[in-house]
Design an enzyme around this catalytic site. Structure first.
Site, short mmCIF file in Angstrom:
data_model
loop_
_atom_site.label_atom_id
_atom_site.label_comp_id
_atom_site.label_asym_id
_atom_site.label_seq_id
_atom_site.Cartn_x
_atom_site.Cartn_y
_atom_site.Cartn_z
N ASP A 44 0.81 -1.20 0.13
CA ASP A 44 0.17 -0.05 0.03
C ASP A 44 0.77 1.37 -0.04
O ASP A 44 0.62 2.21 0.78
CB ASP A 44 -1.13 -0.11 1.31
CG ASP A 44 -1.64 -1.31 1.35
OD1 ASP A 44 -2.11 -2.03 0.42
OD2 ASP A 44 -1.91 -1.97 2.49
N GLU A 212 -10.97 -1.70 -3.98
CA GLU A 212 -10.28 -1.26 -2.93
C GLU A 212 -9.11 -0.10 -3.62
O GLU A 212 -8.87 -0.06 -4.73
CB GLU A 212 -9.65 -2.11 -2.03
CG GLU A 212 -8.60 -2.94 -2.44
CD GLU A 212 -8.38 -3.96 -1.35
OE1 GLU A 212 -9.09 -4.05 -0.43
OE2 GLU A 212 -7.44 -4.79 -1.65
N HIS A 275 -2.84 -1.46 -5.59
CA HIS A 275 -2.59 -0.21 -4.47
C HIS A 275 -1.46 0.67 -4.84
O HIS A 275 -0.58 0.66 -4.10
CB HIS A 275 -2.51 -1.02 -3.11
CG HIS A 275 -3.16 0.17 -2.13
ND1 HIS A 275 -4.13 -0.18 -1.61
CD2 HIS A 275 -2.95 1.41 -1.99
CE1 HIS A 275 -4.44 0.75 -0.79
NE2 HIS A 275 -3.65 1.88 -1.10
N ARG A 303 4.81 -8.74 0.27
CA ARG A 303 4.91 -8.02 -0.83
C ARG A 303 6.16 -6.84 -0.73
O ARG A 303 6.54 -6.46 0.29
CB ARG A 303 3.69 -7.15 -1.28
CG ARG A 303 2.75 -8.06 -1.41
CD ARG A 303 1.08 -7.41 -1.36
NE ARG A 303 0.59 -7.04 -0.21
CZ ARG A 303 -0.32 -6.88 0.51
NH1 ARG A 303 -1.41 -6.67 -0.66
NH2 ARG A 303 -0.69 -6.54 1.44
#
Length: 474
Positions: A44, A212, A275, A303
């Site tokens: 993110d 999202e 994201h 990630r």
């Protein structure tokens, strides 16, 4: 000579490489490329380039909001940090915005139960968000007060809007995207309007269905809302696109048009890109996307963060292309100073360590076999002036068990410290960084056996202040 030293397209700028055993003296080239990993662990990512010339970065840490401040996009991992304590738990996807002369952090938080995730905001009126005091402004919500994450702010035509991902009800059936008008940076003054729900096959291929991570970028009168879809825990995670005209009624769902196909998805051996955030090069001439991907196929929520430039389509929407091939370098962001690269095989080896073949290494070889307590690889670097420098190493770790490893890094025979390497598998190269103090003249940088095992493709050296200092290595 081995590796990139022979690449004739690289520019040499008067730096000497002196080989032992009376071999010929070569010019060490400066390098204007990198392998596009900017943080070896994280998800993110949010990057904001401010008018002060600095990049301010944050990501999900889970327990707080951490801010990084860097003069260059590719050096974020080694940048100094500021921790902003938020209280609560489950701190997800924070974003840092500058609105009407003040800084705002928007973040999702719960009380230990995911069902209670809501969006919150903090304010800082200091010129620099890593200084001063952060004031808690409270929860930011509409009257429905439903589950909410991934909030972002759209500023257009002098108006503020909040866009986020949320549940329609109180049960996790799906995540939709909602928009609401804001009266100020911490207050929503309208009801929420749904502008997207998972509908296409690539949005509904995992349960629960997910839309999202909304991010907005405006160009030529077109608002491009880039969002993440499919399961974030899967290799199918990808980016979709919804557009609206800046002159339209943004609180009317009909103003928002969703594309039928994703615009950025798994490719070139990289999986689950999603994201993202948008920024520009140092000189402002290039547009860049910063995004996370799985560290390897099937890695799920394990990630890393990558970045690459993008272009624009004729309809003023972003043309993101595909995730850049992880084993081919790309040009540094325009305006970033070049760095000096020392191939792993060019170091001096001790103990059981030696250079061996690397199918995906930059020069076909790597520094490895740092397997015993006496094993090391050492580089001799000549710095034109004393100061702090950034060391960026292309590293790999395939230690059995999947744990992080480290090499012991020391400078000029000083105390050693762990140089951490995430576990992605051998030949799946990542990025490890450190800040090191170099003296004027010759410096010895050594990597020795630490916990687990690690390999080095090359190291890049760059002054913190980005001045074009000269180096030599032998």
């Amino acid at each position: 000579m081995k590796g990139n030293i022979r690449n004739k397209w690289l520019l040499a700028i008067g730096v000497l490489l002196i080989l032992p055993m009376g071999q010929e003296t070569y010019a060490v080239p400066s390098h204007n490329n990198f392998y596009n990993v900017v943080m070896q662990d994280g998800a993110d990512p949010w990057v904001y380039k401010h008018t002060d010339g600095f990049y301010y970065f944050t990501k999900t840490t889970g327990g707080n909001v951490t801010l990084w401040k860097s003069a260059q996009l590719t050096m974020i991992d080694a940048a100094p940090t500021k921790v902003v304590n938020t209280g609560g738990s489950g701190i997800w996807a924070p974003e840092l915005h500058y609105i009407n002369g003040a800084w705002y952090i928007y973040y999702a938080m719960d009380d230990g139960d995911n069902v209670n995730h809501r969006m919150y905001v903090m304010e800082n009126t200091s010129a620099d968000p890593t200084t001063g005091t952060w004031q808690f402004k409270g929860q930011i919500t509409d009257a429905s007060d439903k589950w909410a994450i991934d909030g972002t702010v759209l500023q257009v035509n002098g108006e503020l809007y909040f866009i986020w991902s949320g549940w329609e009800g109180d049960i996790n059936v799906r995540q939709n995207l909602y928009i609401a008008h804001m009266s100020n940076p911490w207050t929503i003054d309208s009801g929420r309007i749904e502008i997207s729900r998972p509908a296409h096959s690539w949005e509904t291929n995992h349960s629960p269905h997910v839309n999202e991570g909304p991010q907005v970028i405006v160009r030529g009168g077109v608002i491009s809302l880039v969002y993440s879809a499919s399961g974030s825990w899967t290799d199918d995670y990808c980016l979709g696109l919804i557009t609206a005209d800046t002159s339209s009624d943004l609180m009317n769902p009909a103003s928002w048009v969703k594309r039928s196909q994703p615009i950025f998805s798994s490719a070139n051996g990289l999986y689950g890109p999603g994201h993202n955030s948008f920024t520009t090069s140092v000189d402002g001439t290039e547009d860049w996307i910063v995004y996370h991907v799985a560290k390897y196929r099937g890695a799920g929520w394990n990630r890393e963060v990558r970045t690459q430039p993008f272009s624009w389509n004729a309809d003023q929407t972003p043309n993101l292309g595909a995730p850049a091939d992880p084993d081919h370098p790309i040009a540094l962001p325009s305006g970033e100073a070049p760095h000096f690269r020392y191939e792993g095989e060019e170091g001096i080896f001790g103990g059981e360590a030696y250079a061996s073949a690397s199918p995906k290494g930059s020069g076909g070889l790597k520094a490895g076999h740092l397997d015993t307590a006496a094993s090391y690889v050492e580089f001799s670097v000549q710095a034109a002036s004393a100061g702090e420098y950034i060391l960026l190493a292309r590293t790999a770790n395939g230690t059995a068990g999947g744990n992080w490893s480290n090499l012991q890094l020391s400078v000029n025979s000083g105390p050693s410290s762990p140089f951490y390497i995430t576990n992605k598998g051998w030949e799946n190269w990542g990025l490890s960084t450190a800040r090191v103090q170099l003296k004027a003249g010759q410096n010895k940088i050594r990597f020795a056996k630490g916990e687990g095992y690690g390999e080095i493709d090359f190291i890049d050296i760059k002054p913190v202040n980005s001045r074009l200092n000269c180096f030599s290595v032998h």
